[in-house]
Design a protein around this motif. Sequence first.
Motif, short mmCIF file in Angstrom:
data_model
loop_
_atom_site.label_atom_id
_atom_site.label_comp_id
_atom_site.label_asym_id
_atom_site.label_seq_id
_atom_site.Cartn_x
_atom_site.Cartn_y
_atom_site.Cartn_z
N THR A 110 0.82 -1.20 0.00
CA THR A 110 0.00 0.00 0.00
C THR A 110 0.86 1.25 0.00
N THR A 142 3.07 -1.60 -8.50
CA THR A 142 1.63 -1.83 -8.65
C THR A 142 1.41 -3.21 -9.25
N GLU A 143 0.17 -3.63 -9.28
CA GLU A 143 -0.15 -4.92 -9.92
C GLU A 143 0.23 -4.90 -11.39
#
Length: 266
Positions: free
Chosen positions: A2, A20-21
Amino acid sequence: MTTPAAAALPYAEFDGRPATEDDLRRALLVNYAHFTAMQVRGGRVRGLDLHLARLDAANREMFELPLDGGRVRGLIRHALENADTADASVRVYAYPRLADTAVTVMVTVAGPARMSPEPRSLMPVPYTRTAPHLKRPGEFGQTYYARLASRSGFDDALLTGPDGSVAEGAIANIGFWDGTAVIWPQAPALTGITMGVLERELPGAGVESVRRAVTLDGLGAYRSAFLSNSQGLAPVARIGDTDLTVDEALMKRLTAAYEAAPDEAV
């Protein structure tokens, strides 16, 4: 992942921001990349200059662009700070950007690791890597033969050429000891950072270090052998049907030479 403050290991950053993904998906799907792996202790690394030189040389060859060592060091420091650790296993990957004008750098941080000192058995396999001087992710052949060796009762694979020449382990360099000198196989292989550090340090420790051809049918000329990679050193007790002496005195000399090498802050 996060926020950097909440980062837990393993942790990854792309160009200094938390992954990030989409970043991780791209890294998974794009295997035209290069990397280096290091052990960080107290924010310091042995052979850091060799790591930075490896990244820059590979980047110039693969992407025709330099990779600034100062940038890399800053990205490693940033990732370590956000992972809140000074002791870690760190990998630095370089991927092409879509515009093909620069590179994206991924830094991964995981818990520190050390190679087990237990003697290894190696199964010779008929395989050498494409462009073996480059350290690249997603090497199918290395993983395939390492798993095959494990299923056959060995600890790892030993990569060899069509003529029986010894090249390297699946994920480590191999060195041989003939009683007077350390011999590194002169064959297409990656020059590992730990190997590079040892090549620099051994002469000062009174140990000759040379590169010359090693073949499977000539293993009887060597008393002992050992593996080296970013996690450390381990003796080799057997290669195929050839037994080797586990020389504890030799391993202590090699370890002492490596640990005497200066480290450097990232």
